[in-house]
Motif scaffolding. Structure first.
Motif, PDB file in Angstrom:
ATOM      1  N   ALA A 110       0.825  -1.209   0.000  1.00 50.40           N
ATOM      2  CA  ALA A 110       0.000   0.000   0.000  1.00 50.40           C
ATOM      3  C   ALA A 110       0.862   1.263   0.000  1.00 50.40           C
ATOM      4  O   ALA A 110       0.518   2.253  -0.654  1.00 50.40           O
ATOM      5  N   ASP A 111       1.990   1.234   0.719  1.00 48.08           N
ATOM      6  CA  ASP A 111       2.887   2.390   0.738  1.00 48.08           C
ATOM      7  C   ASP A 111       3.491   2.635  -0.641  1.00 48.08           C
ATOM      8  O   ASP A 111       3.572   3.775  -1.107  1.00 48.08           O
ATOM      9  N   LEU A 112       3.919   1.556  -1.299  1.00 46.09           N
ATOM     10  CA  LEU A 112       4.476   1.700  -2.637  1.00 46.09           C
ATOM     11  C   LEU A 112       3.418   2.225  -3.605  1.00 46.09           C
ATOM     12  O   LEU A 112       3.696   3.119  -4.409  1.00 46.09           O
ATOM     13  N   MET A 113       2.200   1.705  -3.527  1.00 44.75           N
ATOM     14  CA  MET A 113       1.152   2.133  -4.441  1.00 44.75           C
ATOM     15  C   MET A 113       0.808   3.607  -4.216  1.00 44.75           C
ATOM     16  O   MET A 113       0.545   4.343  -5.172  1.00 44.75           O
ATOM     17  N   GLN A 114       0.842   4.044  -2.973  1.00 43.31           N
ATOM     18  CA  GLN A 114       0.595   5.458  -2.672  1.00 43.31           C
ATOM     19  C   GLN A 114       1.704   6.331  -3.278  1.00 43.31           C
ATOM     20  O   GLN A 114       1.433   7.374  -3.874  1.00 43.31           O
ATOM     21  N   CYS A 115       2.942   5.890  -3.142  1.00 45.04           N
ATOM     22  CA  CYS A 115       4.066   6.611  -3.745  1.00 45.04           C
ATOM     23  C   CYS A 115       3.937   6.644  -5.264  1.00 45.04           C
ATOM     24  O   CYS A 115       4.171   7.678  -5.897  1.00 45.04           O
ATOM     25  N   LEU A 116       3.557   5.523  -5.839  1.00 41.74           N
ATOM     26  CA  LEU A 116       3.431   5.441  -7.288  1.00 41.74           C
ATOM     27  C   LEU A 116       2.346   6.389  -7.791  1.00 41.74           C
ATOM     28  O   LEU A 116       2.524   7.072  -8.797  1.00 41.74           O
ATOM     29  N   GLU A 117       1.238   6.441  -7.077  1.00 40.65           N
ATOM     30  CA  GLU A 117       0.162   7.363  -7.462  1.00 40.65           C
ATOM     31  C   GLU A 117       0.665   8.808  -7.438  1.00 40.65           C
ATOM     32  O   GLU A 117       0.418   9.569  -8.376  1.00 40.65           O
ATOM     33  N   ARG A 118       1.390   9.172  -6.390  1.00 44.31           N
ATOM     34  CA  ARG A 118       1.971  10.528  -6.304  1.00 44.31           C
ATOM     35  C   ARG A 118       2.944  10.782  -7.444  1.00 44.31           C
ATOM     36  O   ARG A 118       2.954  11.863  -8.040  1.00 44.31           O
TER      37      ARG A 118
END
Length: 128
Positions: A110-118
């Motif tokens: 979830a942390d990686l996906m949040q970073c990727l979205e940003r």
């Protein structure tokens, strides 16, 4: 219909590359994996990348050196760094060089996906 974003994963650990490839493909991304910065730079895929997810510590060229080199060449491709050694001074260097995120391994998907979205939003803003 929107075109899937192309994510380039650079890590000298084949298990990390495979895990990230599986995670990102399951979320609908097109993924290209590379064992080194040099392999990435030789690839024609480097020109179509929407975001780079790179290990900080790789043989020969580090992830931060790659980011610095790409910025010097005029590339605004967003970068996310992952590392097994999340040292604060390295984190500061990565963010100063222009990284969107800096994650210590192991990290939550979830942390990686949040970073990727940003990162992808930042990349879209650069294009406009």
């Amino acid at each position: 219909m929107s075109v899937a974003s192309v994510i380039s994963v650079l890590d000298d650990d084949p298990y990390v590359r495979a895990a990230l490839n599986n995670l990102l493909e399951s979320r609908g991304y097109i993924v290209h994996t590379f064992a080194s910065a040099e392999e990435f730079l030789r690839s024609t895929d480097s020109n179509d990348t929407s975001c780079v997810i790179a290990d900080v510590q790789m043989p020969l060229t580090t992830g931060i050196d790659l980011l610095t080199q790409m910025r010097a060449q005029g590339s605004a491709t967003p970068f996310i760094f992952i590392t097994a050694f999340p040292d604060e001074s390295v984190r500061a260097r990565a963010l100063k060089a222009g990284a969107i995120c800096f994650l210590g391994k192991p990290f939550a998907a979830a942390d990686l996906m949040q970073c990727l979205e940003r990162a992808l939003v930042a990349g879209d803003e650069t294009i406009e």
